[in-house]
Design an enzyme around this catalytic site. Structure first.
Site, short mmCIF file in Angstrom:
data_model
loop_
_atom_site.label_atom_id
_atom_site.label_comp_id
_atom_site.label_asym_id
_atom_site.label_seq_id
_atom_site.Cartn_x
_atom_site.Cartn_y
_atom_site.Cartn_z
N CYS A 280 0.94 -1.34 0.18
CA CYS A 280 -0.01 0.39 -0.15
C CYS A 280 0.79 1.05 -0.09
O CYS A 280 1.97 1.09 0.46
CB CYS A 280 -0.41 0.14 1.18
SG CYS A 280 -2.23 -1.43 1.22
N ARG B 83 4.98 0.85 -6.74
CA ARG B 83 4.90 -0.26 -5.32
C ARG B 83 3.53 -1.66 -5.23
O ARG B 83 3.45 -2.04 -4.90
CB ARG B 83 4.56 0.65 -3.79
CG ARG B 83 5.43 1.60 -3.39
CD ARG B 83 4.71 2.27 -2.23
NE ARG B 83 4.27 2.38 -1.30
CZ ARG B 83 5.65 1.32 -0.55
NH1 ARG B 83 6.51 2.15 -0.70
NH2 ARG B 83 4.81 0.72 0.46
N TRP C 56 -2.86 -2.88 -1.76
CA TRP C 56 -2.15 -3.14 -2.23
C TRP C 56 -2.93 -4.56 -1.22
O TRP C 56 -2.73 -4.86 -0.06
CB TRP C 56 -0.88 -4.00 -1.91
CG TRP C 56 -0.20 -4.91 -2.33
CD1 TRP C 56 -0.35 -5.85 -1.35
CD2 TRP C 56 0.05 -5.55 -3.60
NE1 TRP C 56 0.62 -7.65 -2.01
CE2 TRP C 56 0.96 -7.06 -3.10
CE3 TRP C 56 -0.29 -5.40 -4.60
CZ2 TRP C 56 1.16 -8.03 -4.46
CZ3 TRP C 56 0.36 -6.42 -5.70
CH2 TRP C 56 1.14 -7.66 -5.45
N ASN D 249 -1.21 1.43 6.22
CA ASN D 249 -0.30 0.06 5.17
C ASN D 249 0.07 -1.15 6.00
O ASN D 249 0.45 -0.42 7.05
CB ASN D 249 0.63 0.81 4.94
CG ASN D 249 1.87 0.15 4.24
OD1 ASN D 249 1.62 -1.47 3.32
ND2 ASN D 249 3.23 1.07 3.89
N GLY D 250 0.02 -2.02 6.07
CA GLY D 250 0.20 -3.15 6.54
C GLY D 250 -0.97 -3.57 7.00
O GLY D 250 -1.72 -4.12 6.48
N GLU E 123 17.87 -22.64 -6.94
CA GLU E 123 17.36 -21.30 -6.91
C GLU E 123 19.05 -20.34 -7.28
O GLU E 123 18.43 -19.74 -7.60
CB GLU E 123 16.34 -20.86 -5.91
CG GLU E 123 16.21 -19.34 -5.46
CD GLU E 123 15.56 -19.60 -6.15
OE1 GLU E 123 15.07 -19.67 -7.59
OE2 GLU E 123 15.41 -17.75 -6.58
N LYS F 272 18.79 -17.95 -10.31
CA LYS F 272 18.98 -16.86 -9.98
C LYS F 272 20.34 -16.66 -11.19
O LYS F 272 20.27 -15.70 -11.52
CB LYS F 272 19.57 -16.54 -8.84
CG LYS F 272 18.29 -15.91 -7.93
CD LYS F 272 17.64 -15.23 -8.17
CE LYS F 272 16.63 -15.65 -9.19
NZ LYS F 272 14.94 -15.87 -8.65
N GLU G 130 19.46 -16.19 -14.56
CA GLU G 130 18.96 -15.71 -15.84
C GLU G 130 19.01 -14.37 -15.87
O GLU G 130 18.48 -13.34 -16.20
CB GLU G 130 17.54 -15.79 -14.66
CG GLU G 130 17.35 -15.24 -13.15
CD GLU G 130 15.90 -15.38 -13.43
OE1 GLU G 130 14.65 -15.22 -13.56
OE2 GLU G 130 15.67 -15.72 -11.49
N HIS H 287 28.17 -38.85 -11.33
CA HIS H 287 28.21 -39.76 -12.07
C HIS H 287 27.72 -39.31 -13.55
O HIS H 287 26.63 -39.32 -14.27
CB HIS H 287 26.40 -39.87 -12.22
CG HIS H 287 26.61 -41.23 -10.57
ND1 HIS H 287 26.88 -41.97 -10.44
CD2 HIS H 287 26.29 -40.90 -8.59
CE1 HIS H 287 26.50 -42.44 -9.13
NE2 HIS H 287 26.37 -41.54 -8.91
N LYS I 297 8.01 -11.06 -16.19
CA LYS I 297 7.69 -10.99 -14.83
C LYS I 297 6.49 -11.49 -14.64
O LYS I 297 7.11 -13.45 -13.67
CB LYS I 297 7.50 -9.23 -14.14
CG LYS I 297 6.77 -9.67 -12.66
CD LYS I 297 8.51 -9.87 -11.97
CE LYS I 297 8.18 -10.09 -10.47
NZ LYS I 297 9.00 -11.12 -10.26
C1 F6R Z 1 12.86 -16.29 -11.37
C2 F6R Z 1 11.55 -16.45 -11.62
C3 F6R Z 1 10.34 -17.16 -12.06
C4 F6R Z 1 8.83 -17.16 -11.77
C5 F6R Z 1 8.08 -18.08 -12.72
C6 F6R Z 1 7.31 -18.46 -11.94
O1 F6R Z 1 12.94 -15.33 -10.90
O2 F6R Z 1 10.89 -15.25 -11.49
O3 F6R Z 1 11.09 -18.35 -12.73
O4 F6R Z 1 9.37 -18.07 -10.64
O5 F6R Z 1 7.35 -17.74 -13.61
O6 F6R Z 1 5.75 -17.14 -11.52
P1 F6R Z 1 5.12 -17.30 -10.71
O7 F6R Z 1 5.73 -16.90 -9.24
O8 F6R Z 1 4.25 -15.53 -10.72
O9 F6R Z 1 4.13 -18.30 -10.95
#
Ligand code: F6R
Length: 609
Positions: A2, A27, A74, A100-101, A482, A486, A489, A505, A604
């Site tokens: 928010c 935000r 939000w 907010n919170g 993970e 990171k 990507e 292996h 995203k």
């Molecule tokens: C990597 C990343 C993506 C998402 C994937 C799923 O940093 O952000 O691999 O995790 O596209 O997205 P959501 O969680 O929105 O379903």
């Protein structure tokens, strides 16, 4: 997350509020509203949707007045809709608040207020505050706010207005941001600096527990006992773009540093520190119901899938249910074996990922019970799953997921403890121990994020490498996956994660002199085996960076360097072990000049197949 704005002065409030709110759009929000003192009456205007919807609603009839508060919402409690938008008022309309919170004890307060005859219009936690204000009103604005603060629990930035004392706005905060801007004959309140820098650069940041009385002529700050507090005013010299990122160079870094708060918020209402238990009021599962579940699927994509792998370890070990983790795009086409005793958990930050949604629909069609774990209230996953557990990470803007991941694994751990107790597979004492450990996490994460110089050095040192490997066993392996994602990507360095025992292996053939290998060694039951694997890669002259607990001197004997994380329970370790990996990826990408927040070819939210 928010956004809050407030204005009191000589100009019209509404145009500033709308402009300030637009500066907080980054935000993330789903609805917006303002309250303006029109003469002696407060006028409230709010609606779901973008700011343009609010602008259209009041076009030609702008509230007129020089005092007002505004809010971009939000959603956390209650779906996005007009009624749930802020500001919220009591039934007389004389007391108004934006927030907010999360008000953790809002249900208890609401019940008491309902019993006293208060009528609620929304499903939000915030609305209890405006009714509480009316209930506790004692003829003095400051004194009433202090009474409210003694009742509410949780995290908040709160801004109050009342028709009884129209010449002032009062605000206060705990664990959520609030800044005050100082002008000439006018003053400003905001969640964040971008909202006010077009009007003033003289600001101060509110600290937890402070109560500010803001008038057109000045701002007075005190604590709950009435002790005056003098604040250090500073002049902001950021430009608007830097201000949006809170002074961080990228949203990704800002979001990495938001993790202590994201974790704290996701624990709110679930980690009961007093009774040392985990509760999920939104689920209300029973031992009988949980005894029937004989199989769990966790389905997701990308980072959320990696959170699912962590979740498998948690649920199998603590709740003793067999768990299969599946990539959503595979699950949806592979006729999974499901019946009504299957629970299918889908994890999705956005709640809109096309494959994850399709998998959810498939699981429902096949008769499974479904649970969505998502960060976006009212998203498709939240609407379509039988039940929802929200992560409260706040909006994630950088493409690379960071705070969403940590809150997802936290949600999975809390869920596993909860289910483990219901199924009686987790001893009460062990559950308590885990809950105590969880209580320390926000502070430990904060501490870790304050000491990152060594990580920056490593990232710069290895930024020119072509390949990197991440190794671990058990939960360390899940986190390694993970870490590798990171790195690849955002820095475009080829990275692979392996279960440490699997390396020999085949992949060991790729380990040659100078290849960086990051070895996670936080899992006590497989520690010795991991250290043996570490020695295997070291013998091939790889450069080994180990990640282990503070005090683990043994690792120094074998690794080239060690990154230490605060000592914690093995189940909690993933919440901390992933942080150096996020930072390594970030600083490597930075060194390579990559577009950190928007890596090439990626979006995203992946809403296509
Ligand atoms: C990597 C990343 C993506 C998402 C994937 C799923 O940093 O952000 O691999 O995790 O596209 O997205 P959501 O969680 O929105 O379903």
């Amino acid at each position: 997350m928010c956004g809050i704005v407030g204005y009191i002065g000589k100009e019209q409030a509404a145009p500033f509020l709308l402009d300030g709110m637009s500066k907080l759009e980054y935000r993330g929000y789903d609805s917006a509203g303002i309250a303006v003192m029109e003469g002696s009456k407060i006028r409230l205007e709010k609606c779901v949707g973008r700011l343009d919807a609010l602008r259209a609603k009041i076009a030609g009839d702008m509230p007129v007045g020089t005092i007002g508060i505004g809010h971009t919402r939000w959603a956390t409690h209650g779906r996005p809709c007009d009624r749930n938008s802020h500001p919220h008022a009591d039934e007389s309309g004389k007391f108004v608040v934006v927030h907010n919170g999360i008000i953790e004890n809002y249900l208890v307060i609401k019940e008491e207020l309902l019993a006293k005859g208060h009528v609620f219009l929304s499903e939000t936690d915030t609305e209890v505050v405006s009714h509480l204000m009316a209930e506790l009103w004692d003829g003095d604005f400051e004194s009433t706010v202090k009474k409210i603060l003694k009742v509410i629990k949780g995290s908040y930035s709160l801004v109050f207005m009342t028709e009884h004392e129209p010449g002032k706005i009062i605000c206060t905060k705990k664990d959520n941001p609030l800044v005050i801007g100082l002008g000439e004959g006018e003053n400003f309140i905001a969640s964040d600096i971008p909202a006010i820098i077009s009007r003033t650069r003289r600001t101060f940041i509110m600290s937890d527990g402070e109560i500010a009385t803001v008038t057109a002529d000045g701002v007075w700050v005190q604590d709950i006992n009435g002790t005056p507090i003098s604040k250090k005013v500073f002049v902001v010299n950021w430009n608007a773009e830097a201000a949006e990122k809170g002074g961080f160079e990228h949203f990704m870094l800002k979001e990495i540093y938001e993790q202590p708060k994201a974790i704290r918020d996701t624990m709110t209402g679930r980690v009961d520190k007093e009774n040392e238990t985990i509760t999920f009021p939104e689920l209300n599962w029973t031992s009988e119901g949980m005894a029937q579940i004989n199989k769990i699927f966790i389905v997701a994509c990308g980072t959320a899938y990696h959170a699912g792998i962590v979740g498998k370890y948690y649920l199998e070990q603590l709740a003793r249910v067999p768990v299969e983790v599946d990539i959503a795009s595979e699950f949806r086409y592979r006729s999974p074996l499901i019946d009504s005793n299957t629970l299918c958990i889908v994890i999705s930050q956005s709640g809109e990922t096309s494959d994850t949604l399709a998998a959810l629909r498939e699981a429902k069609k096949l008769g499974a019970r479904t649970l969505g774990v998502t960060n976006v209230v009212g998203s498709a996953v939240a609407r379509e799953a039988d039940q929802v557990v929200y992560t409260y990470a706040g909006p994630e803007i950088a493409v690379a997921s960071t705070k969403a991941y940590t809150t997802q694994i936290l949600a999975m751990l809390m869920l596993a403890i909860y289910v483990g107790r219901l199924r009686n597979t987790l001893a009460e004492d062990r559950a308590k121990e885990l809950v105590r450990g969880l209580g320390m996490v926000p502070e430990q994460v904060h501490e870790l994020l304050e000491n990152v110089d060594q990580i920056k050095v490593f990232a710069r040192q290895y930024a020119s490498c072509e390949d990197a490997f991440f190794l671990g066993r058990s939960l360390d392996y899940a986190v390694a996956l993970e870490g590798a994602l990171k790195l690849k990507e955002i820095s475009y360095i080829h990275a692979e994660a392996y279960a440490a025992g699997e390396l020999k292996h085949g992949t060991l053939a790729l380990i040659v002199e100078g290849v960086p290998v990051i070895v996670l060694a936080t899992q006590s039951d497989v520690y010795d085996k991991t250290v043996s694997n570490l020695q295997e890669v070291k013998a091939r002259e790889a450069v080994v960076i180990a990640i282990g607990f503070v005090g683990d001197e043994n690792l120094k004997k074998y690794a080239d360097s060690v990154i230490y994380i605060p000592k914690t329970d093995k189940y909690i370790a993933p919440l901390m072990a992933v942080l150096p990996l996020q930072l390594l990826a970030y600083y490597a990408a930075l060194t390579r000049g990559c577009d950190v927040d928007k890596p090439r070819n990626l979006a995203k939210s992946v809403t296509v197949e």
